[in-house]
Write a protein that holds these residues in place. Structure first.
Motif, PDB file in Angstrom:
ATOM      1  N   THR A   1     121.954 -47.360  -4.123  1.00 23.03           N
ATOM      2  CA  THR A   1     122.532 -46.496  -3.086  1.00 23.03           C
ATOM      3  C   THR A   1     121.715 -46.541  -1.807  1.00 23.03           C
ATOM      4  N   HIS A   2     120.384 -46.566  -1.942  1.00 21.81           N
ATOM      5  CA  HIS A   2     119.505 -46.515  -0.778  1.00 21.81           C
ATOM      6  C   HIS A   2     118.968 -47.889  -0.377  1.00 21.81           C
ATOM      7  N   LYS A   3     119.574 -48.926  -0.963  1.00 22.98           N
ATOM      8  CA  LYS A   3     119.255 -50.312  -0.585  1.00 22.98           C
ATOM      9  C   LYS A   3     117.767 -50.649  -0.749  1.00 22.98           C
ATOM     10  N   ILE A   4     117.193 -50.173  -1.854  1.00 21.27           N
ATOM     11  CA  ILE A   4     115.820 -50.540  -2.213  1.00 21.27           C
ATOM     12  C   ILE A   4     115.897 -51.758  -3.118  1.00 21.27           C
ATOM     13  N   PRO A   5     115.312 -52.880  -2.729  1.00 16.92           N
ATOM     14  CA  PRO A   5     115.450 -54.115  -3.514  1.00 16.92           C
ATOM     15  C   PRO A   5     114.940 -53.962  -4.948  1.00 16.92           C
ATOM     16  N   ILE A   6     115.782 -54.355  -5.907  1.00 17.94           N
ATOM     17  CA  ILE A   6     115.370 -54.345  -7.313  1.00 17.94           C
ATOM     18  C   ILE A   6     114.754 -55.700  -7.640  1.00 17.94           C
ATOM     19  N   THR A   7     113.480 -55.816  -7.391  1.00 15.30           N
ATOM     20  CA  THR A   7     112.750 -57.055  -7.642  1.00 15.30           C
ATOM     21  C   THR A   7     112.370 -57.138  -9.120  1.00 15.30           C
ATOM     22  N   GLN A   8     111.866 -58.285  -9.522  1.00 17.27           N
ATOM     23  CA  GLN A   8     111.404 -58.436 -10.903  1.00 17.27           C
ATOM     24  C   GLN A   8     110.247 -57.482 -11.195  1.00 17.27           C
ATOM     25  N   GLY A   9     109.388 -57.277 -10.194  1.00 19.40           N
ATOM     26  CA  GLY A   9     108.264 -56.364 -10.369  1.00 19.40           C
ATOM     27  C   GLY A   9     108.707 -54.935 -10.575  1.00 19.40           C
ATOM     28  N   LEU A  10     109.729 -54.501  -9.841  1.00 20.40           N
ATOM     29  CA  LEU A  10     110.239 -53.138  -9.981  1.00 20.40           C
ATOM     30  C   LEU A  10     111.007 -52.988 -11.289  1.00 20.40           C
ATOM     31  N   LYS A  11     111.741 -54.023 -11.678  1.00 18.30           N
ATOM     32  CA  LYS A  11     112.448 -54.003 -12.961  1.00 18.30           C
ATOM     33  C   LYS A  11     111.464 -53.828 -14.115  1.00 18.30           C
ATOM     34  N   PHE A  12     110.340 -54.521 -14.023  1.00 21.52           N
ATOM     35  CA  PHE A  12     109.327 -54.423 -15.069  1.00 21.52           C
ATOM     36  C   PHE A  12     108.836 -52.980 -15.195  1.00 21.52           C
ATOM     37  N   LEU A  13     108.634 -52.308 -14.063  1.00 16.65           N
ATOM     38  CA  LEU A  13     108.139 -50.935 -14.093  1.00 16.65           C
ATOM     39  C   LEU A  13     109.161 -49.968 -14.681  1.00 16.65           C
ATOM     40  N   LEU A  14     110.409 -50.076 -14.253  1.00 17.48           N
ATOM     41  CA  LEU A  14     111.429 -49.114 -14.671  1.00 17.48           C
ATOM     42  C   LEU A  14     111.860 -49.320 -16.114  1.00 17.48           C
ATOM     43  N   GLY A  15     111.912 -50.571 -16.559  1.00 17.70           N
ATOM     44  CA  GLY A  15     112.374 -50.858 -17.908  1.00 17.70           C
ATOM     45  C   GLY A  15     113.879 -51.024 -17.975  1.00 17.70           C
ATOM     46  N   SER A  16     114.383 -51.230 -19.190  1.00 17.13           N
ATOM     47  CA  SER A  16     115.808 -51.465 -19.406  1.00 17.13           C
ATOM     48  C   SER A  16     116.447 -50.283 -20.117  1.00 17.13           C
ATOM     49  N   SER A  17     117.676 -49.979 -19.743  1.00 14.09           N
ATOM     50  CA  SER A  17     118.426 -48.894 -20.374  1.00 14.09           C
ATOM     51  C   SER A  17     119.465 -49.462 -21.333  1.00 14.09           C
ATOM     52  N   HIS A  18     119.602 -48.801 -22.467  1.00  8.82           N
ATOM     53  CA  HIS A  18     120.659 -49.141 -23.422  1.00  8.82           C
ATOM     54  C   HIS A  18     121.544 -47.921 -23.658  1.00  8.82           C
ATOM     55  N   SER A  19     121.734 -47.125 -22.598  1.00  2.60           N
ATOM     56  CA  SER A  19     122.485 -45.877 -22.719  1.00  2.60           C
ATOM     57  C   SER A  19     123.926 -46.103 -23.144  1.00  2.60           C
TER      58      SER A  19
END
Length: 281
Positions: A158-176
């Motif tokens: 929504t706020h156009k913050i790039p989802i880089t590989q580094g940020l993906k690593f921090l947030l993790g994956s959802s299986h909701s």
């Protein structure tokens, strides 16, 4: 596990819990990310500060603490423009821009109601049967974590913050979506160590853990923050039979620890971590 083995293990766990359950356990010579997070426990944004500390907690403990001590958490009280102009360090898989992006996301999450509101939305929406562990509240905990992950990705988009590989690593994956559809988990998913460690800090309360959410959530619901140290130690002590390092292993180990302390099975987490980290066994 026969009674004699169980009694011996109970004594070991209780002894090391008592030994480690002291504020003196958090120091520069024996580093842990909670050393950095805990001094902010009176800050109204403690949960969000702790979230940043937890998500960046991977790798060498001394390097983690050095990184976290270099961060300016007061930026969360300022405008987004201040975060955009601030200088951030890089850390292993994360560039300076990745850590800046994390701060921006947590700031936006704060403005959207904060971490507690976000977690409880996911926690309360799971009302189905659950058979992956002996504790039905584990599914609610996972639903809360996955909802937080989903929300952070949505805020980034929504706020156009790039989802880089580094940020993906921090947030993790959802299986909701899988969890809601199958009331189970896909095979061999992440054990969510950093998210479960965060919840330990926020929900448990003793001389180490802060427990600012303890009036809303009970420690008996928590899942062991399984890392390579605790995985190895749990296997060695017979707490864990599963050979794969994944969420199913974390759930199994938690169920075993609940035999010794059903109201607070994760009380033993820090002691198990130190046993592995210091090579005592």
């Amino acid at each position: 596990m026969i009674n004699k083995q169980r009694q011996k293990l109970q004594k070991l766990l209780d002894t090391h819990y008592t030994l480690r359950n002291t504020e003196n356990e958090l120091n520069q010579d024996n580093p842990d990310p909670l050393l950095v997070a805990k001094p902010y426990q009176q800050n109204p944004h403690f949960a969000e500060i702790a979230l940043i500390c937890a998500l960046l907690s991977y790798g060498n403990a001394k390097m983690i603490v050095k990184l976290l001590q270099s961060l300016d958490f007061e930026l969360l009280t300022r405008g987004i423009d201040r975060i955009q102009k601030a200088n951030f360090p890089h850390y292993r898989f994360q560039t300076r821009e990745d850590i800046q992006g994390l701060f921006m996301l947590i700031k936006i999450l704060l403005e959207s109601g904060g971490l507690f509101k976000c977690f409880m939305q996911g926690y309360e929406c799971y009302t189905y049967k659950w058979d992956k562990s002996h504790n039905s509240h584990h599914a609610k905990i996972l639903s809360g974590i996955y909802h937080c992950i989903d929300t952070l990705y949505l805020l980034a988009k929504t706020h156009k913050i790039p989802i880089t590989q580094g940020l993906k690593f921090l947030l993790g994956s959802s299986h909701s979506s899988y969890l809601l559809k199958h009331h189970s988990l896909p095979h061999n998913v992440s054990c969510l160590k950093r998210w479960n460690m965060l919840l330990r800090w926020l929900i448990r309360k003793d001389r180490l853990d802060v427990g600012i959410w303890d009036s809303h959530l009970h420690p008996s619901s928590l899942i062991l923050p399984l890392d390579t140290h605790t995985f190895r130690i749990c296997r060695k002590l017979g707490i864990l039979q599963r050979k794969s390092y994944d969420l199913s292993a974390a759930l199994e180990a938690t169920d075993t620890l609940a035999l010794f302390n059903p109201n607070d099975p994760i009380a033993y987490d820090f002691a198990l971590y130190r046993l592995g980290q210091n090579g005592i066994l």
